[in-house]
Design an enzyme around this catalytic site. Structure first.
Site, PDB file in Angstrom:
ATOM      1  N   PRO A  79       0.821  -1.169  -0.202  1.00 41.96           N
ATOM      2  CA  PRO A  79      -0.123   0.086  -0.007  1.00 41.96           C
ATOM      3  C   PRO A  79       0.776   1.312  -0.080  1.00 41.96           C
ATOM      4  CG  PRO A  79      -0.016  -1.198   2.304  1.00 41.96           C
ATOM      5  CD  PRO A  79       0.418  -1.922   1.146  1.00 41.96           C
ATOM      6  N   ASN A  80       0.453   2.215  -0.822  1.00 36.69           N
ATOM      7  CA  ASN A  80       1.025   3.711  -0.941  1.00 36.69           C
ATOM      8  C   ASN A  80       2.193   3.714  -1.563  1.00 36.69           C
ATOM      9  OD1 ASN A  80      -1.219   4.813   0.578  1.00 36.69           O
ATOM     10  ND2 ASN A  80      -0.236   4.159   2.363  1.00 36.69           N
ATOM     11  N   ARG A  96       5.997  12.321  -2.574  1.00 34.56           N
ATOM     12  CA  ARG A  96       6.079  12.675  -1.262  1.00 34.56           C
ATOM     13  C   ARG A  96       7.274  11.993  -0.606  1.00 34.56           C
ATOM     14  NH1 ARG A  96       0.158  11.832   0.569  1.00 34.56           N
ATOM     15  NH2 ARG A  96      -0.191  11.845  -1.882  1.00 34.56           N
ATOM     16  N   TYR A 108      12.064   7.969   1.174  1.00 34.92           N
ATOM     17  CA  TYR A 108      11.997   6.735   0.330  1.00 34.92           C
ATOM     18  C   TYR A 108      12.629   7.029  -1.252  1.00 34.92           C
ATOM     19  CZ  TYR A 108       8.339   5.161   3.604  1.00 34.92           C
ATOM     20  OH  TYR A 108       7.751   4.991   4.955  1.00 34.92           O
ATOM     21  N   ASN A 159       7.581  -6.069  -1.122  1.00 33.55           N
ATOM     22  CA  ASN A 159       7.670  -4.816  -0.180  1.00 33.55           C
ATOM     23  C   ASN A 159       6.214  -4.743   0.303  1.00 33.55           C
ATOM     24  OD1 ASN A 159       7.818  -2.638   1.294  1.00 33.55           O
ATOM     25  ND2 ASN A 159       8.806  -1.434  -0.335  1.00 33.55           N
ATOM     26  N   ALA A 183       3.128  -1.005   4.902  1.00 32.97           N
ATOM     27  CA  ALA A 183       2.787  -0.971   6.231  1.00 32.97           C
ATOM     28  C   ALA A 183       2.222  -2.300   6.524  1.00 32.97           C
ATOM     29  CB  ALA A 183       1.894  -0.065   6.208  1.00 32.97           C
ATOM     30  N   HIS A 221       4.126  -4.672   8.954  1.00 29.66           N
ATOM     31  CA  HIS A 221       4.139  -4.629  10.530  1.00 29.66           C
ATOM     32  C   HIS A 221       2.927  -5.082  11.175  1.00 29.66           C
ATOM     33  CE1 HIS A 221       7.651  -2.296   9.401  1.00 29.66           C
ATOM     34  NE2 HIS A 221       6.899  -1.254   8.861  1.00 29.66           N
ATOM     35  N   ASP A 240       0.997 -15.683   6.503  1.00 28.43           N
ATOM     36  CA  ASP A 240       0.148 -16.854   6.463  1.00 28.43           C
ATOM     37  C   ASP A 240       0.102 -17.564   4.968  1.00 28.43           C
ATOM     38  OD1 ASP A 240      -0.056 -17.194   9.275  1.00 28.43           O
ATOM     39  OD2 ASP A 240      -2.138 -17.054   9.273  1.00 28.43           O
ATOM     40  N   GLU A 251      11.825 -10.564   1.142  1.00 24.32           N
ATOM     41  CA  GLU A 251      11.139  -9.120   1.686  1.00 24.32           C
ATOM     42  C   GLU A 251      12.252  -8.056   1.325  1.00 24.32           C
ATOM     43  OE1 GLU A 251      10.595  -9.422   5.738  1.00 24.32           O
ATOM     44  OE2 GLU A 251       9.904  -7.420   5.982  1.00 24.32           O
ATOM     45  N   HIS A 309      12.818  -3.479   1.376  1.00 21.20           N
ATOM     46  CA  HIS A 309      12.301  -2.385   1.735  1.00 21.20           C
ATOM     47  C   HIS A 309      13.258  -1.143   1.565  1.00 21.20           C
ATOM     48  CE1 HIS A 309       9.140  -3.971   4.567  1.00 21.20           C
ATOM     49  NE2 HIS A 309      10.370  -4.800   4.873  1.00 21.20           N
ATOM     50  N   LEU A 310      12.462  -0.158   1.010  1.00 21.57           N
ATOM     51  CA  LEU A 310      13.541   1.045   0.464  1.00 21.57           C
ATOM     52  C   LEU A 310      14.261   1.855   1.638  1.00 21.57           C
ATOM     53  CD1 LEU A 310      10.453   2.612  -1.432  1.00 21.57           C
ATOM     54  CD2 LEU A 310      12.568   1.776  -2.500  1.00 21.57           C
ATOM     55  N   SER A 311      13.278   1.929   2.760  1.00 21.82           N
ATOM     56  CA  SER A 311      14.097   2.610   4.067  1.00 21.82           C
ATOM     57  C   SER A 311      14.770   1.306   4.755  1.00 21.82           C
ATOM     58  CB  SER A 311      13.297   3.385   4.838  1.00 21.82           C
ATOM     59  OG  SER A 311      12.125   2.645   5.358  1.00 21.82           O
ATOM     60  N   ARG A 324      14.110   3.460  12.212  1.00 24.36           N
ATOM     61  CA  ARG A 324      13.036   4.296  11.886  1.00 24.36           C
ATOM     62  C   ARG A 324      12.107   3.991  13.371  1.00 24.36           C
ATOM     63  NH1 ARG A 324       9.770   4.042   6.727  1.00 24.36           N
ATOM     64  NH2 ARG A 324       9.208   6.067   7.580  1.00 24.36           N
ATOM     65  N   ARG A 375       8.045  -0.071  13.453  1.00 28.66           N
ATOM     66  CA  ARG A 375       8.587  -0.679  12.217  1.00 28.66           C
ATOM     67  C   ARG A 375       9.545  -1.637  12.303  1.00 28.66           C
ATOM     68  NH1 ARG A 375       6.195   3.058   8.203  1.00 28.66           N
ATOM     69  NH2 ARG A 375       6.108   5.340   9.174  1.00 28.66           N
TER      70      ARG A 375
HETATM   71  O1  CA2 Z   1      10.955   1.264   3.381  1.00 29.00           O
HETATM   72  C1  CA2 Z   1       9.791   0.609   2.897  1.00 29.00           C
HETATM   73  O2  CA2 Z   1       9.920   0.271   1.770  1.00 29.00           O
HETATM   74  C2  CA2 Z   1       8.490   0.628   3.800  1.00 29.00           C
HETATM   75  O3  CA2 Z   1       8.271  -0.680   3.261  1.00 29.00           O
HETATM   76  C3  CA2 Z   1       7.648   1.549   2.960  1.00 29.00           C
HETATM   77  C4  CA2 Z   1       6.312   1.592   3.897  1.00 29.00           C
HETATM   78  C5  CA2 Z   1       6.483   1.751   5.474  1.00 29.00           C
HETATM   79  O4  CA2 Z   1       5.274   1.693   5.939  1.00 29.00           O
HETATM   80  C6  CA2 Z   1       7.315   0.468   5.799  1.00 29.00           C
HETATM   81  O5  CA2 Z   1       7.528   0.775   7.227  1.00 29.00           O
HETATM   82  C7  CA2 Z   1       8.560   0.667   4.974  1.00 29.00           C
HETATM   83  C8  CA2 Z   1       5.602   2.838   3.578  1.00 29.00           C
HETATM   84  C9  CA2 Z   1       5.266   2.982   1.902  1.00 29.00           C
HETATM   85  C10 CA2 Z   1       4.486   4.253   1.591  1.00 29.00           C
HETATM   86  O6  CA2 Z   1       5.055   4.897   0.699  1.00 29.00           O
HETATM   87  C11 CA2 Z   1       4.856   6.221   0.600  1.00 29.00           C
HETATM   88  C12 CA2 Z   1       5.543   6.907  -0.548  1.00 29.00           C
HETATM   89  C13 CA2 Z   1       5.387   8.169  -0.634  1.00 29.00           C
HETATM   90  C14 CA2 Z   1       4.670   8.976   0.116  1.00 29.00           C
HETATM   91  C15 CA2 Z   1       3.934   8.473   1.138  1.00 29.00           C
HETATM   92  C16 CA2 Z   1       4.149   7.056   1.204  1.00 29.00           C
END
Ligand code: CA2
Length: 146
Positions: free
Chosen positions: A10-11, A18, A23, A74, A77, A80, A87, A98, A100-102, A107, A111
């Site tokens: 998601p997102n 943003r 990210y 990836n 959210a 977590h 499952d 798995e 993750h960008l960050s 953090r 997370r």
């Molecule tokens: O670091 C990652 O790739 C995460 O999976 C990104 C998730 C975050 O909830 C994880 O803890 C770590 C968030 C993805 C949302 O991406 C956005 C991108 C631009 C603006 C807002 C959110």
């Protein structure tokens, strides 16, 4: 040719618009283009982005019938929170990486725990776009059984 399913949670469709300091500046399209270029000649890529947990569970659940040899995910959210995605990965016999960008461990505390890590072969976290490239390379090895 082996097949790899890439799942963006998601997102992640908002990437590049943003929070570039967390990210990176790449859009989801740019990430997908990079992965497609890295994969070409090696593996077939199928890419899914969804904001809906059930869609992600469904895609993982039908991966074996779809001939998927490895998954790069990836879970965003859902990393977590999602017992359902955890499952689904545990239920299918498809090696999963798995990404993750960050760096989720640098953090907020919430997370630091991944529901997915214990059912993934491994995790790549904190390298921005490169996390996906490294994850894809690991998945290519897993798909090829090397
Ligand atoms: O670091 C990652 O790739 C995460 O999976 C990104 C998730 C975050 O909830 C994880 O803890 C770590 C968030 C993805 C949302 O991406 C956005 C991108 C631009 C603006 C807002 C959110």
């Amino acid at each position: 040719m082996k097949k790899i399913l890439v799942i963006h949670g998601p997102n992640l469709n908002l990437l590049g618009q943003r929070e570039p300091s967390i990210y990176g500046a790449a859009t989801l399209d740019e990430i997908n283009q990079k992965l497609t270029k890295v994969a070409q000649d090696f593996v077939e890529l199928v890419i899914l982005q969804s904001n809906h947990e059930g869609d992600i569970v469904d895609a993982i659940g039908k991966a074996p019938q779809d001939g998927v040899d490895a998954i790069v995910i990836n879970p965003a959210a859902y990393t977590h929170t999602s017992v359902a995605i955890r499952d689904a990965i545990a239920a299918v016999n498809v090696p999963t990486v798995e990404v993750h960008l960050s760096n989720i461990y640098k953090r907020e505390d919430f997370r630091h725990h991944s529901m997915i890590a214990s059912v993934a072969v491994g995790q790549v976290s904190g390298f921005g776009l490169q996390s996906y490239v490294l994850g894809l390379m690991a998945a290519v090895d897993l798909a090829q059984g090397t």
